[in-house]
Design an enzyme around this catalytic site. Sequence first.
Site, short mmCIF file in Angstrom:
data_model
loop_
_atom_site.label_atom_id
_atom_site.label_comp_id
_atom_site.label_asym_id
_atom_site.label_seq_id
_atom_site.Cartn_x
_atom_site.Cartn_y
_atom_site.Cartn_z
N LYS A 120 0.87 -1.18 0.00
CA LYS A 120 0.00 0.00 0.00
C LYS A 120 0.90 1.23 0.00
O LYS A 120 2.08 1.15 0.37
CB LYS A 120 -0.88 0.02 1.25
CG LYS A 120 -2.18 0.77 1.08
CD LYS A 120 -3.23 -0.04 0.35
CE LYS A 120 -4.57 0.69 0.36
NZ LYS A 120 -5.64 -0.11 -0.26
N GLY A 156 -19.05 7.61 -0.21
CA GLY A 156 -18.18 7.88 -1.34
C GLY A 156 -18.50 6.98 -2.51
O GLY A 156 -19.62 6.49 -2.65
N VAL A 213 -17.62 3.83 -3.33
CA VAL A 213 -18.06 2.48 -2.98
C VAL A 213 -19.37 2.52 -2.22
O VAL A 213 -20.30 1.75 -2.50
CB VAL A 213 -16.97 1.76 -2.16
CG1 VAL A 213 -17.47 0.39 -1.69
CG2 VAL A 213 -15.70 1.58 -3.00
N GLY A 268 -20.32 6.47 5.38
CA GLY A 268 -19.38 6.81 4.31
C GLY A 268 -20.06 6.63 2.97
O GLY A 268 -20.34 5.51 2.56
#
Length: 367
Positions: free
Chosen positions: A94, A196, A198, A194
Amino acid sequence: MTSEIITPAELKKMDPVFGQLSFDNHEQIVFCNDKDTGLKAIIGIHNTVMGPALGGTRMWNYANEWEALNDVLRLSRGMTYKSAITGLNLGGGKAVIIGDAKTDKTPEMITRFGQFVNSLSGKYITAEDVGTTTEDMDRIHEVTKFVTGISVEKGGSGNPSPVTAYGVYMGMKAAANYQFGSDSLAGKKVLVQGNGHVGEILISYLTKEGAIVFVSDIHEEKMENMVSKYGAKIFMGDVYSANVDIYSPCALGATINDETIYKIKAKVIAGAANNQLAVEGIHGAILRERGITYAPDFLINAGGIINVYGELVKYSEGEAIRKTENIYNTTLEIFKFADDNNITTQQAAMQIAENRIAQRKKENANK
């Protein structure tokens, strides 16, 4: 220029990398700095036994460098287990870029980051994550071939968010089947934290199936958009105390922690966020004791890496969807393995992943 003198004793106390709580025998940590573009980035390579380390690049306005280092260590470790549990020939890596993606990111910065990725000669392959886009991946592709998630127009698979969301949806249905006796989400109250890329696609799946969807996000306009587009309901209170059937964390990690875990009323936790358990051993066990079904995040949010992996091995979009759909079956297998061995679902998923890595390491040693 003046330099602060640090004594050997003070240096010992610092333990900047190997002493980090999130350090888990990572193979390599690369610090990237470029004064001209303002780039400050960290690439974490956790494990390459199964193959090259593939994982996205996150750009976030971290409070300090320690926070950024901790995040890249946790995220890269999670990618190792995500690829292993999904059966991909990939290791875990990552990257994080320190800064506000809305105000600090420039084309020159992204290009320079791509050059750092290229310098690793394929040991790390990057992709899109929070704060980066398909356009950024296209730009990185101009200076290195070690990037996935490039646009369809340039021969890639595009934005992985839709496939990630589909995998979370499959994992959520499997968890519902295990907890409630049916994988139907019609009438189930689901809180998506959340909203966003996705989160929104997940909300669309849920509302189409007839779930009652509540949304929470730090950006009010995103919540209002979910209301107008999908008929979702804005949840304004404490999300952890919400009287819902399913809690779906789809923002940043560690939302299941000492302060929240005993507030949770949902009987299923299934979301897209990475590293949802602040302390895996402790909080996974508490969820199990409380009878809450936890779908391990690195298992059910693997759709994105399944999708971009297709760019490397050249399988079709349809094959990526088929592999992502199988997350449903794998999730049920993990739940059964956890019950059979009297362990948490997190432990079950990690144990199966670790067994695969150990087997591959043995095979590699015998070649």
